[in-house]
Design an enzyme around this catalytic site. Structure first.
Site, short mmCIF file in Angstrom:
data_model
loop_
_atom_site.label_atom_id
_atom_site.label_comp_id
_atom_site.label_asym_id
_atom_site.label_seq_id
_atom_site.Cartn_x
_atom_site.Cartn_y
_atom_site.Cartn_z
N GLU A 343 55.11 13.26 -22.79
CA GLU A 343 55.39 12.35 -23.91
C GLU A 343 55.10 12.96 -25.29
O GLU A 343 54.55 12.27 -26.16
CB GLU A 343 54.57 11.05 -23.74
CG GLU A 343 54.95 10.29 -22.49
CD GLU A 343 54.07 9.08 -22.25
OE1 GLU A 343 54.61 8.00 -21.99
OE2 GLU A 343 52.83 9.21 -22.30
C1 ACM Z 1 52.22 9.81 -18.10
O1 ACM Z 1 52.15 8.73 -17.48
N1 ACM Z 1 52.36 9.80 -19.41
C2 ACM Z 1 52.16 11.08 -17.42
#
Ligand code: ACM
Length: 535
Positions: A343
């Site tokens: 992310e």
């Molecule tokens: C995640 O759940 N951001 C790996």
């Protein structure tokens, strides 16, 4: 140098022990055991092969444990078993004692290099009337084997067979080894901090179900939880808060080492994660030169993701990362180092790839194998690095095509932080609800070929949980199912059979004071209920 006389006495001891282990001691007493059935025991994870011989082994005050003494770790496994027998039954079983006059039954824990399944965690358990023999080529395999033994020691003694209390262990043979080499749980100690004692309690329960990895998500936007001696503000400032705004906390390097050692005594590896280049707000608040999103970083107590990034172009940022990885790697004996990589929504794609390429080299420089969330597969990384599938099916295909091994954590099946259903007290639901059956009924090999899978891991993100009771509510019972998916081959897994075995974990979870979610899909057994049946 060993003196000749001590070699002589060593032989004498070895001879005594070998005599106990190899010849069946003539029982001085005859017990007429009720018929038993080892196949029907409520073992989780289900072993590879079980054969019943329908008799009984009497565990009582006349039992002793003997172990290989010349192989590292075996005596510790014997002591661990003795300790667990004491807490379950109250009996003090001696380990490797010399005097054997009062001993009627023996548990032998021995190194053997001639098992059919000569894998590091494989073991064989032979349970006869007066001798239990546990063989493995490693202390780790022996440790997995004693978890099986712990699970078949009955909750209650039989007080009618002899003058003393006897715990009747069903006889037979178990041949066992895991399907996957990596069977992990992940705990996010960054969104909310969890004390060393809480982590140890989690490790205790995980080890009973043969997990072998605990991945600690040590850093995120809301908190930095591991002391870095060369950059002290990371914990002074970055560790000072958590989601919701309470004062957070962090592990000193000594406390982290305490967790590592506690896990190692249970044959569990700690995998540290320093999440980057995104999820780095806490680091950037501590040292603003790290920040690459163009804003002035402030301590963050919310739960949004994707707004932070390291500055991927500065040499000083890589010098900082080198220090962090060096210090954490030095106190982590396991082979893996997790760099996060998920992310990074405000890092340009080309900068992200440049960053991951550089950080992989730093991880390798400190002798570790890199793990990253599935996005890292898009960088030019080595096939020896590992990709952890959580969401990105395309990323995971790229990883497979690069010959990388995959850790399977598909969010829609394996995320422990998802609510069970709409009534769940804690948890998120961005990928839907995960009731106890959904968590169990899936196969990692339906996502990627079996040969690419290193194992599975169940992540527990902590946005909605802030103490051990809340942690246990989300983790249990689902983590027990993940233990079975990691260990047991698909042909031996079946929900209808599993849910009965799971129901019978009630007394263990109660004894461990685990505040599990009493899923209505399961007809939970309790110790009190079992006592009523007995009367
Ligand atoms: C995640 O759940 N951001 C790996």
């Amino acid at each position: 140098m060993i003196k000749l006389s001590s070699v002589g006495s060593l032989f004498a001891i070895l001879f005594t022990i070998t005599t106990i282990s190899c010849t069946q001691p003539k029982p001085k007493r005859v017990i007429n055991f009720p018929e038993t059935n080892l196949v029907e025991e409520n073992l989780i994870p289900k072993p590879l092969e079980i054969i019943s011989t329908n008799d009984g082994f009497a565990l009582d005050k006349y039992t002793a444990i003997y172990t290989s003494k010349d192989v590292e770790g075996f005596e510790e496994v014997g002591n661990f078993l003795a300790d667990k027998i004491k807490s379950k039954t109250g009996i003090e079983v001696p380990v490797n004692i010399d005097t054997i006059t009062t001993i009627e039954t023996v548990i032998n824990i021995r190194k053997s290099d001639t098992l059919d399944q000569n894998l590091p965690e494989a073991y064989q358990l032979h349970i006869a009337q007066d001798t239990i023999t546990l063989h493995s080529s490693t202390a780790t395999g022996a440790f997995r084997g004693i978890q099986t033994l712990r699970q078949i020691i009955p909750e209650m003694s039989n007080d009618t067979l002899t003058k003393n209390k006897v715990w009747v262990i069903p006889t037979g043979k178990i041949i066992d080894s895991p399907q996957f080499e990596y069977r992990g749980a992940m705990l996010d100690v960054a969104r909310h901090f969890f004390a060393v004692e809480d982590v140890k309690k989690y490790i205790d329960v995980l080890s009973y179900y043969k997990f072998n990895v605990l991945h600690l998500h040590l850093t995120d936007d809301q908190g930095w939880r591991i002391e870095i001696k060369s950059w002290p503000k990371l914990t002074e400032i970055g560790g000072s808060t958590e989601v919701g705004g309470k004062s957070g906390g962090f592990y000193t390097q000594e406390e982290y080492t305490d967790i590592v050692n506690y896990a190692a005594a249970r044959h569990i590896l700690i995998v540290p994660e320093i999440d980057m280049p995104g999820h780095t707000n806490a680091a950037s608040v501590s040292y603003p030169f790290l920040n690459g999103n163009g804003k002035t970083p402030k301590l963050y107590k919310g739960t949004r993701v994707g707004f932070s990034t390291f500055d991927t172009k500065k040499d000083t940022v890589y010098a900082f990362i080198d220090d962090v990885i060096r210090e954490v790697a030095a106190i982590t004996p396991g082979p893996y180092f997790h760099i996060g990589g998920d992310e990074s929504l405000v890092t340009k794609k080309k900068d992200y790839i440049y960053f991951v390429n550089k950080v992989e080299k730093i991880v390798q420089k400190y002798g570790k194998r890199m793990i990253g969330w599935d996005e890292v597969a898009n960088a030019d990384i080595s096939s020896s690095s590992i990709s952890q599938h959580w969401r990105g099916k395309k990323n995971t295909q790229v990883a497979v095509s690069k010959g990388m091994k995959i850790i399977m954590s598909p969010a829609e099946k394996a995320y422990l932080d998802m609510k069970y259903d709409s009534l769940s007290k804690y948890g998120l639901d961005w990928v839907g609800h995960i009731p106890t059956d959904t968590a169990y009924i899936w196969t990692p090999e339906s996502y990627v070929p079996l040969k690419s899978i290193m194992g599975i891991e169940a992540p527990l993100w902590s946005e909605t949980i802030s103490d051990i009771d809340e942690l246990e509510y989300l983790a249990f019972p689902r983590a027990i199912g993940y233990a079975e998916i990691g260990w047991t081959v698909q042909e031996n897994r079946n929900w209808e059979d599993y849910k009965v075995r799971l129901a019978n974990q009630g007394p263990f979870l109660e004894r461990m004071n685990v505040k599990y979610y009493p899923s209505p899909l399961i007809d939970w057994k309790t110790k009190q209920g079992m006592q009523k049946i007995k009367k």
